[in-house]
Design an enzyme around this catalytic site. Structure first.
Site, PDB file in Angstrom:
ATOM      1  N   CYS A   1      38.696  40.230  34.735  1.00 19.48           N
ATOM      2  CA  CYS A   1      37.970  40.380  36.046  1.00 19.48           C
ATOM      3  C   CYS A   1      36.483  40.446  35.673  1.00 19.48           C
ATOM      4  O   CYS A   1      36.031  41.271  34.849  1.00 19.48           O
ATOM      5  CB  CYS A   1      38.436  41.612  36.459  1.00 19.48           C
ATOM      6  SG  CYS A   1      37.609  41.966  38.186  1.00 19.48           S
TER       7      CYS A   1
ATOM      8  N   CYS B   1      42.179  40.175  41.962  1.00 27.23           N
ATOM      9  CA  CYS B   1      42.593  41.757  42.125  1.00 27.23           C
ATOM     10  C   CYS B   1      44.026  41.528  43.157  1.00 27.23           C
ATOM     11  O   CYS B   1      43.826  42.314  44.171  1.00 27.23           O
ATOM     12  CB  CYS B   1      41.518  42.271  42.698  1.00 27.23           C
ATOM     13  SG  CYS B   1      41.841  44.086  42.646  1.00 27.23           S
TER      14      CYS B   1
ATOM     15  N   CYS C   1      42.812  42.379  35.410  1.00 26.75           N
ATOM     16  CA  CYS C   1      41.922  43.338  35.191  1.00 26.75           C
ATOM     17  C   CYS C   1      41.129  42.898  33.808  1.00 26.75           C
ATOM     18  O   CYS C   1      39.828  43.129  33.717  1.00 26.75           O
ATOM     19  CB  CYS C   1      42.421  44.771  34.832  1.00 26.75           C
ATOM     20  SG  CYS C   1      42.956  45.250  36.441  1.00 26.75           S
TER      21      CYS C   1
ATOM     22  N   LYS D   1      41.129  43.150  62.909  1.00 34.01           N
ATOM     23  CA  LYS D   1      40.333  42.410  61.754  1.00 34.01           C
ATOM     24  C   LYS D   1      39.979  41.015  62.389  1.00 34.01           C
ATOM     25  O   LYS D   1      38.938  40.548  62.133  1.00 34.01           O
ATOM     26  CB  LYS D   1      41.509  42.433  60.702  1.00 34.01           C
ATOM     27  CG  LYS D   1      40.841  41.391  59.602  1.00 34.01           C
ATOM     28  CD  LYS D   1      41.897  40.631  58.772  1.00 34.01           C
ATOM     29  CE  LYS D   1      42.873  39.539  59.420  1.00 34.01           C
ATOM     30  NZ  LYS D   1      43.680  38.867  58.893  1.00 34.01           N
TER      31      LYS D   1
HETATM   32  S1  SF4 Z   1      39.284  45.494  37.442  1.00 37.32           S
HETATM   33 FE1  SF4 Z   1      39.056  43.580  38.788  1.00 37.32          FE
HETATM   34  S2  SF4 Z   1      41.309  43.136  39.119  1.00 37.32           S
HETATM   35 FE2  SF4 Z   1      41.203  45.300  38.182  1.00 37.32          FE
HETATM   36  S3  SF4 Z   1      41.529  46.562  39.655  1.00 37.32           S
HETATM   37 FE3  SF4 Z   1      39.349  46.385  39.402  1.00 37.32          FE
HETATM   38  S4  SF4 Z   1      38.577  44.726  40.687  1.00 37.32           S
HETATM   39 FE4  SF4 Z   1      41.011  44.658  40.783  1.00 37.32          FE
END
Ligand code: SF4
Length: 149
Positions: free
Chosen positions: A134, A124, A131, A57
């Site tokens: 998000c 996340c 979520c 990485k």
């Molecule tokens: S909705 Fe957003 S926070 Fe939830 S798993 Fe998907 S990317 Fe991650």
């Protein structure tokens, strides 16, 4: 950098996790670059991986950001987020890196790390991802997501 005391480097990167071993590694890498490479970091994967503390990485980040090559730096955040999206289905960051190299358009290779590391740290997250607020919820398959906020 190679002439600085380890304590000075440690102080400068004090907000990082594991800053003490990182400070020692940075100084040793700087010493080797000065002694073995005339003070100029070589844009070579094999040389970068020979430094203690540098894995795939980190080497890819250097080659992508510092050397202008098309490389994908996949850490735990990039791995977790792209797998939760359902964009790739892999079990380790190394496998995710290979899968992204197959799938992700090259123009995003360098910047995906810069975008997804803070996203993985603050939205996340590993436990209880956010979520409900998000911004990409409607595009995310939420693979393997259990409890969330
Ligand atoms: S909705 Fe957003 S926070 Fe939830 S798993 Fe998907 S990317 Fe991650």
């Amino acid at each position: 950098m190679s002439r600085l005391p380890v304590e000075t480097i440690d102080e400068a990167i004090g907000v990082s996790t594991f800053h003490e071993p990182k400070a020692r590694q940075i100084r040793e890498i700087a010493r080797r670059i000065a002694v073995e490479h005339g003070g100029k970091l070589p844009c070579r994967n094999d040389v970068l991986l020979s430094f203690s503390g540098v894995g795939p990485k980190c080497a890819n980040l250097v080659l992508g950001i510092g050397c202008g090559e098309a490389r994908i730096g996949v850490d735990v955040h990039v791995h977790r987020v792209t797998n939760r999206w359902g964009y790739v289905q892999e079990t380790t960051p190394e496998k995710t890196m290979a899968a992204l190299e197959e799938k992700l358009p090259r123009r995003y290779w360098v910047e995906i790390n810069r975008l997804l590391v803070p996203f993985g740290k603050h939205v996340c997250t590993g436990k209880l991802p956010r979520c409900s607020t998000c911004p990409v919820l409607d595009m995310c398959r939420q693979v393997g997501v259990g409890k969330h906020r």
